[in-house]
Design a protein around this motif. Structure first.
Motif, PDB file in Angstrom:
ATOM      1  N   LYS A 201       0.818  -0.952   0.195  1.00 51.91           N
ATOM      2  CA  LYS A 201       0.043  -0.050  -0.106  1.00 51.91           C
ATOM      3  C   LYS A 201       0.949   1.229  -0.069  1.00 51.91           C
ATOM      4  O   LYS A 201       1.985   1.134   0.560  1.00 51.91           O
ATOM      5  CB  LYS A 201      -1.068  -0.097   1.063  1.00 51.91           C
ATOM      6  N   GLU A 202       0.451   2.296  -0.587  1.00 51.51           N
ATOM      7  CA  GLU A 202       1.208   3.714  -0.663  1.00 51.51           C
ATOM      8  C   GLU A 202       1.552   4.014   0.728  1.00 51.51           C
ATOM      9  O   GLU A 202       1.043   3.967   1.765  1.00 51.51           O
ATOM     10  CB  GLU A 202       0.198   4.539  -1.216  1.00 51.51           C
ATOM     11  N   GLY A 203       3.018   4.364   0.710  1.00 44.62           N
ATOM     12  CA  GLY A 203       3.540   4.759   1.979  1.00 44.62           C
ATOM     13  C   GLY A 203       3.834   3.585   3.076  1.00 44.62           C
ATOM     14  O   GLY A 203       4.782   3.872   4.061  1.00 44.62           O
ATOM     15  N   ASP A 204       3.829   2.376   2.856  1.00 48.47           N
ATOM     16  CA  ASP A 204       4.164   1.226   3.664  1.00 48.47           C
ATOM     17  C   ASP A 204       5.651   1.044   3.151  1.00 48.47           C
ATOM     18  O   ASP A 204       6.083   1.264   2.052  1.00 48.47           O
ATOM     19  CB  ASP A 204       3.435   0.019   3.161  1.00 48.47           C
ATOM     20  N   CYS A 205       6.306   0.610   4.390  1.00 45.29           N
ATOM     21  CA  CYS A 205       7.696   0.175   4.105  1.00 45.29           C
ATOM     22  C   CYS A 205       7.961  -1.125   4.809  1.00 45.29           C
ATOM     23  O   CYS A 205       7.449  -1.389   6.134  1.00 45.29           O
ATOM     24  CB  CYS A 205       8.410   1.242   4.945  1.00 45.29           C
ATOM     25  N   ASN A 206       8.564  -2.026   4.360  1.00 46.80           N
ATOM     26  CA  ASN A 206       8.714  -3.426   4.866  1.00 46.80           C
ATOM     27  C   ASN A 206      10.331  -3.568   5.327  1.00 46.80           C
ATOM     28  O   ASN A 206      11.114  -3.028   4.851  1.00 46.80           O
ATOM     29  CB  ASN A 206       8.380  -4.299   3.906  1.00 46.80           C
ATOM     30  N   PHE A 207      10.389  -4.057   6.630  1.00 48.13           N
ATOM     31  CA  PHE A 207      11.519  -4.485   7.022  1.00 48.13           C
ATOM     32  C   PHE A 207      11.885  -5.797   7.452  1.00 48.13           C
ATOM     33  O   PHE A 207      10.847  -6.826   7.809  1.00 48.13           O
ATOM     34  CB  PHE A 207      11.737  -3.724   8.523  1.00 48.13           C
ATOM     35  N   VAL A 208      13.175  -6.525   7.287  1.00 46.28           N
ATOM     36  CA  VAL A 208      13.261  -7.770   7.643  1.00 46.28           C
ATOM     37  C   VAL A 208      14.332  -7.740   8.691  1.00 46.28           C
ATOM     38  O   VAL A 208      14.979  -6.779   9.205  1.00 46.28           O
ATOM     39  CB  VAL A 208      14.099  -8.754   6.624  1.00 46.28           C
ATOM     40  N   ALA A 209      14.607  -9.028   9.349  1.00 46.71           N
ATOM     41  CA  ALA A 209      15.444  -9.265  10.517  1.00 46.71           C
ATOM     42  C   ALA A 209      16.493 -10.017  10.108  1.00 46.71           C
ATOM     43  O   ALA A 209      16.390 -11.073   9.871  1.00 46.71           O
ATOM     44  CB  ALA A 209      14.734  -9.556  11.789  1.00 46.71           C
ATOM     45  N   PRO A 210      17.596  -9.358   9.804  1.00 47.66           N
ATOM     46  CA  PRO A 210      18.917 -10.370   9.436  1.00 47.66           C
ATOM     47  C   PRO A 210      19.172 -11.399  10.296  1.00 47.66           C
ATOM     48  O   PRO A 210      19.484 -12.879   9.784  1.00 47.66           O
ATOM     49  CB  PRO A 210      19.994  -9.312   9.300  1.00 47.66           C
ATOM     50  N   GLN A 211      19.086 -11.335  11.577  1.00 43.42           N
ATOM     51  CA  GLN A 211      19.338 -12.636  12.347  1.00 43.42           C
ATOM     52  C   GLN A 211      18.082 -13.425  12.639  1.00 43.42           C
ATOM     53  O   GLN A 211      18.121 -14.208  13.646  1.00 43.42           O
ATOM     54  CB  GLN A 211      19.828 -12.069  13.989  1.00 43.42           C
TER      55      GLN A 211
END
Ligand SMILES: Cc1cc2nc3c(=O)[nH]c(=O)nc-3n(C[C@H](O)[C@H](O)[C@H](O)COP(=O)(O)OP(=O)(O)OC[C@H]3O[C@@H](n4cnc5c(N)ncnc54)[C@H](O)[C@@H]3O)c2cc1C
Length: 364
Positions: free
Chosen positions: A99-109
């Protein structure tokens, strides 16, 4: 010193513990009891028994910061980013709806590293393989029993497991919930899913152009991720890992089957989607009986307030002032996931910061 028990070492429990430590001005003794052998809950990260550096996220896959969360809780993301616990998701996930404005993050560990970070920050005494079975009121305290040891007494208990597991608890807690409230809570529904994690030998190539893919045309498979690629941790010394999430209808059909049988079925489907996939060295199959809340009931029902008792103004932890401190801390707990919470005006309270939580101040 007031004693607080948090039941469940998932994201809600760990963040709740960290915030209580940080934001409650009075000294509190924080204890976390978790039935599993490790922290993470539905943000579980499994390790390969052959190489502990090889990991796979079996539950949640990434954290989505919506514009609303960014406005309300940017400091939480900033802290996790500064510690390198979260990194922006940059690898391609086919079929992902943004969706507009969303940002996804992952956790390297692995996503469980978020939970471990908050538990560490909280300084709470964490006990694993502690499954809470009963909660009773004894002389103005909550007496909490777990499967193995003797019961212990606490001033406040926060329950963070999914609602159906809360409703399974025995003791006074069962009678303190009115019939109407019980009905509301019983109507909270969760989807179910299976997850299959596969670990490969170092040097194995999984030749696909994506790091993750949502599948819409298979009755069994909903999502596949080359998990280390999703987290940008490709290495020549550590083999790749892959995770498959099943569809909800598949999980419902096979919910009571043996994990071994289900694992075989998931693997067969995976091979049909990715022919020529190398053989994994180890696999780990996880049943998520309570995976994610089914809207819209979840959202509505988890704002239920159980206003059963009045707080005792003179007690150590349950003064209204202290309670408000606690409430404010807990409100922030919903920072990096869905969250809302309501003020009950005293007494037992059910909120859905993150998803599903009870707070039980003692002293009626
Ligand atoms: C397959 C799957 C995919 C998901 N994908 C995403 C995603 O991509 N992004 C996202 O943001 N969210 C996702 N979610 C949802 C996310 O994982 C949850 O919202 C979040 O982890 C819930 O955290 P929690 O602490 O509230 O609950 P939980 O993680 O369920 O924690 C509750 C803890 O309580 C423990 N417990 C239960 N009963 C007892 C007892 N009697 N005594 C002691 N301990 C007990 C459990 O073992 C557990 O560790 C996903 C979930 C699943 C299952």
């Amino acid at each position: 010193m007031a004693r607080v028990l948090i039941v469940g070492a998932g994201l809600t429990g760990s963040l709740c513990a960290a915030l209580l430590r940080k934001e409650t001005p009075r000294p509190v003794h924080l204890t976390v009891w978790e039935e599993a052998g490790d922290s993470g809950g539905r943000m579980a990260t499994a390790r390969s028994p052959c190489n502990p550096q090889s990991t796979v996220d079996l539950g949640a896959q990434y954290i989505t910061r919506t514009p609303h969360y960014a406005k309300k809780h940017q400091s939480f993301y900033d802290e996790l980013l500064a510690h390198g616990i979260l990194k922006p998701l940059t690898s391609p996930i086919e079929g992902m709806v943004m969706k507009e404005g969303d940002c996804n993050f992952v956790a390297p560990q692995g996503l469980s590293s978020i939970v471990k970070h908050y538990l560490k920050e909280s300084g709470a005494e964490v006990s694993f393989r502690h499954r809470v079975t009963q909660i009773n009121l004894r002389n103005d305290k909550w007496e909490v029993s777990e499967e193995r040891g003797s019961p212990e007494r606490f001033d406040i208990v926060v329950l963070t497991m999914p609602v159906p597991q809360i409703l399974q608890l025995r003791g006074d807690i069962a009678n303190l919930i009115s019939e109407c409230q019980r009905q509301q809570l019983e109507s909270v529904r969760y989807s179910s899913r299976y997850a299959l994690g596969l670990f490969y030998e170092a040097g194995t190539k999984i030749d696909v152009p994506w790091a993750g893919q949502y599948i819409t045309s298979n009755p069994c498979t909903r999502f596949i991720s080359i998990d280390n690629k999703k987290r940008n941790i490709e290495s020549s010394e550590v083999g790749p890992s892959l995770v498959v999430h099943t569809t909800v209808p598949f999980a419902v059909t096979y919910l009571e089957h043996s994990t071994e049988d289900v694992q075989e079925l998931i693997y067969q489907q995976l091979e049909s989607i990715l022919p020529g996939l190398p053989q994994p060295v180890v696999t780990k199959c996880q049943k998520w009986r309570y995976s994610q809340l089914c809207p819209p009931q979840g959202v509505v029902q988890l704002n239920v307030i159980l206003n059963i008792c009045q707080l005792n103004q003179s007690s150590k932890f349950s003064t209204r002032e202290h309670y408000v401190d606690l409430r404010c801390s807990l409100e922030n707990t919903g920072s990096i996931n869905q969250a809302h919470m309501r003020q009950p005006g005293g007494g037992i309270l059910v909120g859905n910061f993150i998803h599903d939580t009870f707070i039980l101040p003692a002293h009626l």
